[in-house]
Every structure is written in structure tokens, then in C-alpha cells.
Scaffold this motif. Structure first.
Motif, PDB file in Angstrom:
ATOM      1  N   ASN A 208      38.331  11.210 -36.164  1.00  8.53           N
ATOM      2  CA  ASN A 208      38.080  10.253 -37.243  1.00  8.53           C
ATOM      3  C   ASN A 208      37.305   9.041 -36.759  1.00  8.53           C
ATOM      4  N   ALA A 209      37.535   8.613 -35.522  1.00 14.01           N
ATOM      5  CA  ALA A 209      36.748   7.547 -34.897  1.00 14.01           C
ATOM      6  C   ALA A 209      36.052   8.176 -33.687  1.00 14.01           C
ATOM      7  N   PRO A 210      34.804   8.617 -33.821  1.00 13.91           N
ATOM      8  CA  PRO A 210      34.148   9.419 -32.777  1.00 13.91           C
ATOM      9  C   PRO A 210      33.576   8.571 -31.640  1.00 13.91           C
ATOM     10  N   PHE A 211      34.473   8.009 -30.825  1.00 17.90           N
ATOM     11  CA  PHE A 211      34.019   7.124 -29.744  1.00 17.90           C
ATOM     12  C   PHE A 211      33.617   7.869 -28.470  1.00 17.90           C
ATOM     13  N   GLU A 212      33.968   9.167 -28.356  1.00 16.73           N
ATOM     14  CA  GLU A 212      33.709   9.893 -27.109  1.00 16.73           C
ATOM     15  C   GLU A 212      32.256   9.831 -26.648  1.00 16.73           C
ATOM     16  N   PRO A 213      31.255  10.105 -27.523  1.00 15.90           N
ATOM     17  CA  PRO A 213      29.874  10.049 -27.023  1.00 15.90           C
ATOM     18  C   PRO A 213      29.477   8.666 -26.519  1.00 15.90           C
ATOM     19  N   VAL A 214      30.036   7.618 -27.135  1.00 12.83           N
ATOM     20  CA  VAL A 214      29.724   6.250 -26.693  1.00 12.83           C
ATOM     21  C   VAL A 214      30.388   5.962 -25.352  1.00 12.83           C
ATOM     22  N   LEU A 215      31.678   6.241 -25.231  1.00  7.43           N
ATOM     23  CA  LEU A 215      32.391   5.910 -24.003  1.00  7.43           C
ATOM     24  C   LEU A 215      31.967   6.800 -22.845  1.00  7.43           C
TER      25      LEU A 215
END
Length: 359
Positions: A208-215
Motif C-alpha cells: 500500500n505504501a511502495p517505499f521499497e524501490p526508493v529505499l
């Protein structure tokens, strides 16, 4: 010498990454946070990753000329509804009106955003996002969105395999309306979309909060990452059926994000502090009067203004802590401030924007 956090002459410039979660009508919280961020002369947005309504907000931000971003968000979120531009005079009446607004959306749709589908021979979804599509086509410059000024990532889920499927302008993907609609395909309310032979649904079904590609690319950087969740994992004890259902939704989606974030935190805790970017977790803590589990379907202007205000105040709080977060090297800074119930005036346009202004 005391350095005040909002003095532009002393604040260094930074390029923020925004991770925008899904949550249907709660998305005005993210719009208010963006308003606060862009009001800082030293701030720019370098990367947006979004699911569902977070992808819609992200597309409006990335695909609109910078000086008009806040105006575009206002037109989508703060235009009039069937329940009028002004909220009821007190919290108890506000609660009843918000429930009426949510039920109106469930039965008939929301003007300019979604429409309810009537009886059909075969079922595809309860609602059609055609009004939102029309607004996005009028508003977004897809050349700008895909042009690279702001890197943009949209999260979807393969309905058959369950795999997360990301579309990322930074990796050469071109993002169009169908990718945004796929990210909003939360079954059974909204239909998934077939793209390149895969039936793709709402990113919130898995991330729901797709932070993986950023982090994954954030190690060793110094610019802040702001995760804007629309469901708060923390909240009050339920006191009845309505509040129990609302807490269930918040726990399911809020904990989905937090559990994944904890895995990154444990990894980053083993790194040197200077290798970690400032990471902020903001989430919408419902104000008094929300329509319980149906609050995502309350698109009334009064509710949107309160959520916008909450997002703006939360982002201002996060920005005021940016210097200390950098200095401390904290892996994650969670924003929880003293809550203000009443919305401040929204700049640039009145709370109720006529439908004709969206054209």
C-alpha cells in the motif's frame, strides 16, 4: 546563533522523495502534506512512488507545472459535493453528515471522481473512475510526467500471480492513464486493468505504501524520504462496532506498511548513521467526526479540508525535525503531533471550487 527551521536563508536545499499510500478519499491528507512541502523555497520533489490514490496524487504532482501543482490538487480534492462546502457546526452533526456523504458515494458515486455502476449481466466492479480519468486527462501533461524532472513509480499487483509489478520512469517505463487505473484496481470496488497480458490491480493489495524501490537506492544519500500513509496503525481502543471496524482497517493497512518498514530499519540500524537518509513516517490519524470504516468514501469538502489541514501540519512538523533527524542519524522518525481539529484557510482558491473550474 539559533537557527529557525523555516528560515530559507539558513536551510540547505534538498530534493525529497515521497511515498504515497492508497486510501481512496483520504488522499487529501497527502495533498496537504505536499502543499506544506512545496511552500518551502528550499525544497523540491525528486521522486514519487505511489499506490492507488497515492499514484493519482503522484501523477498530478509529477505531471503538472510546478507552480500549478497545489492548484491542481485543490481542484480535485476541495471542489464542492452534494453536502455543500461548509461542514456542520459541531462534531456530532459532522459525524452524521460524513456518514451521509459516504453512503451517497457508495450508492451513487462522487461528482467528478467516481460513478456507481448499475445492474449488469456480468460483474466487473462496483464503481467506474471515468470522471477521475477525464480530470486527469485535462490536467496532467504526460510528457512532463514521463520526462524525468520527477522520477515517478507506480505500484500494481498481478491479480493472478500475486506478484508486485512496478512501473518506474527512472527505469525507462512510460506511465499512462491505464497504469494509474491499474494501481487503483482495488477489488471488488474498482476494476483491474490488463497491461501487456497481465491483469493488474491495486498496489495496496500487497504494497500500500511502495517505499521499497526508493529505499533500495537511498543508502548513502542525504535527502529526506517521506512516507505518507493514510491509515494510522496507532489509535484509540474501539468502543463499539463502528470504531472496531475502523480500527481493523487501520491495523490491516497500517501494519502492512510498518512491518515492511521494520525490516528496512533493522538493516539500516547496522549501517553507519551517515549512510542513512532522514526517513519520516507520517500517517493520517482520523479527526473527530470521521465516518468510521466508511471514511475513505466520504469525499465531502469539509472532511477533505480537515484531512488536508492534518497533512499540512504533519509535514510542517516533519520539516521542523529535519535538521535533528539528520544530526541524530535516526533510522525512522515517526510524526505524531498535537492534533488540531479545525482546518486553516487553504490558499489560492476557496474551499468549494465550482465544477467548471476543473475543465
Amino acid at each position: 546563533m539559533t537557527i529557525h527551521p523555516h528560515e530559507p536563508e539558513t536551510d540547505p536545499e534538498f530534493s525529497a522523495a515521497l511515498v504515497l499510500a492508497g486510501g481512496v478519499g483520504l488522499g487529501s491528507y497527502q495533498a496537504g502534506a505536499c502543499d506544506a512541502l512545496l511552500s518551502r523555497p528550499n525544497a523540491r520533489i525528486g521522486w514519487i512512488a505511489g499506490s492507488s490514490v497515492g499514484a493519482l496524487n503522484g501523477a498530478l504532482i509529477a505531471g503538472t507545472e510546478p507552480s500549478r501543482v497545489v492548484e491542481a490538487l485543490q481542484v480535485y480534492w476541495l471542489r464542492g459535493s452534494a453536502w455543500g462546502p461548509f461542514g456542520p457546526p459541531n462534531a456530532s452533526l459532522r459525524h452524521a453528515a460524513n456518514w451521509m456523504s459516504a453512503l451517497h458515494t457508495r450508492l451513487f458515486g462522487s461528482l467528478g471522481r467516481l460513478q456507481a455502476l448499475g445492474p449488469r449481466l456480468s460483474f466487473s466492479s462496483f464503481y467506474d473512475l471515468a470522471p477521475t480519468v477525464a480530470f486527469l486527462r485535462r490536467t496532467i501533461d504526460f510528457g512532463r510526467l514521463n520526462g524525468g524532472d520527477i522520477r515517478f513509480t507506480v505500484a500494481t499487483v498481478d491479480v493472478e500471480s500475486g506478484d508486485v509489478v512496478l512501473f518506474d520512469t527512472g527505469r525507462g517505463h512510460r506511465i499512462e492513464i491505464d497504469h494509474l487505473l491499474a494501481s487503483c484496481g482495488f477489488l471488488p470496488e474498482f476494476a483491474p486493468v490488463e497491461i501487456d497480458g497481465r491483469l493488474l490491480g491495486d498496489g495496496g493489495l500487497a504494497v500500500n505504501a511502495p517505499f521499497e524501490p526508493v529505499l533500495d537506492e537511498a543508502e548513502g544519500t542525504v535527502d529526506p524520504v517521506f512516507i505518507l500513509d493514510l491509515f494510522a496503525r496507532d489509535g484509540r481502543r474501539p468502543t463499539g462496532l463502528e470504531s472496531a471496524l475502523a480500527r481493523k482497517n487501520a491495523l490491516v493497512f497500517g501494519n502492512q506498511t510498518w512491518a515492511r518498514l521494520e525490516a528496512y530499519r533493522r538493516y539500516w540500524d547496522r549501517l553507519a548513521a551517515q549512510s542513512r537518509p532522514p526517513l519520516f513516517y507520517l500517517s493520517y490519524l482520523p479527526v473527530t467526526g470521521e465516518a468510521g470504516p466508511e471514511m475513505p468514501y466520504d469525499f465531502s469538502v469539509s472532511s477533505a479540508a480537515l484531512r488536508w489541514n492534518a497533512g499540512r501540519l504533519d509535514m510542517e512538523e516533519a520539516l521542523s525535525r529535519l535538521a535533528s533527524a539528520r544530526a541524530s542519524g535516526a533510522a525512522v522518525t515517526v510524526i505524531r503531533r498535537a492534533r488540531s481539529e479545525e482546518p486553516r484557510a487553504v490558499k489560492a482558491s476557496p474551499p468549494c471550487v465550482p465544477e467548471s473550474a476543473a475543465a
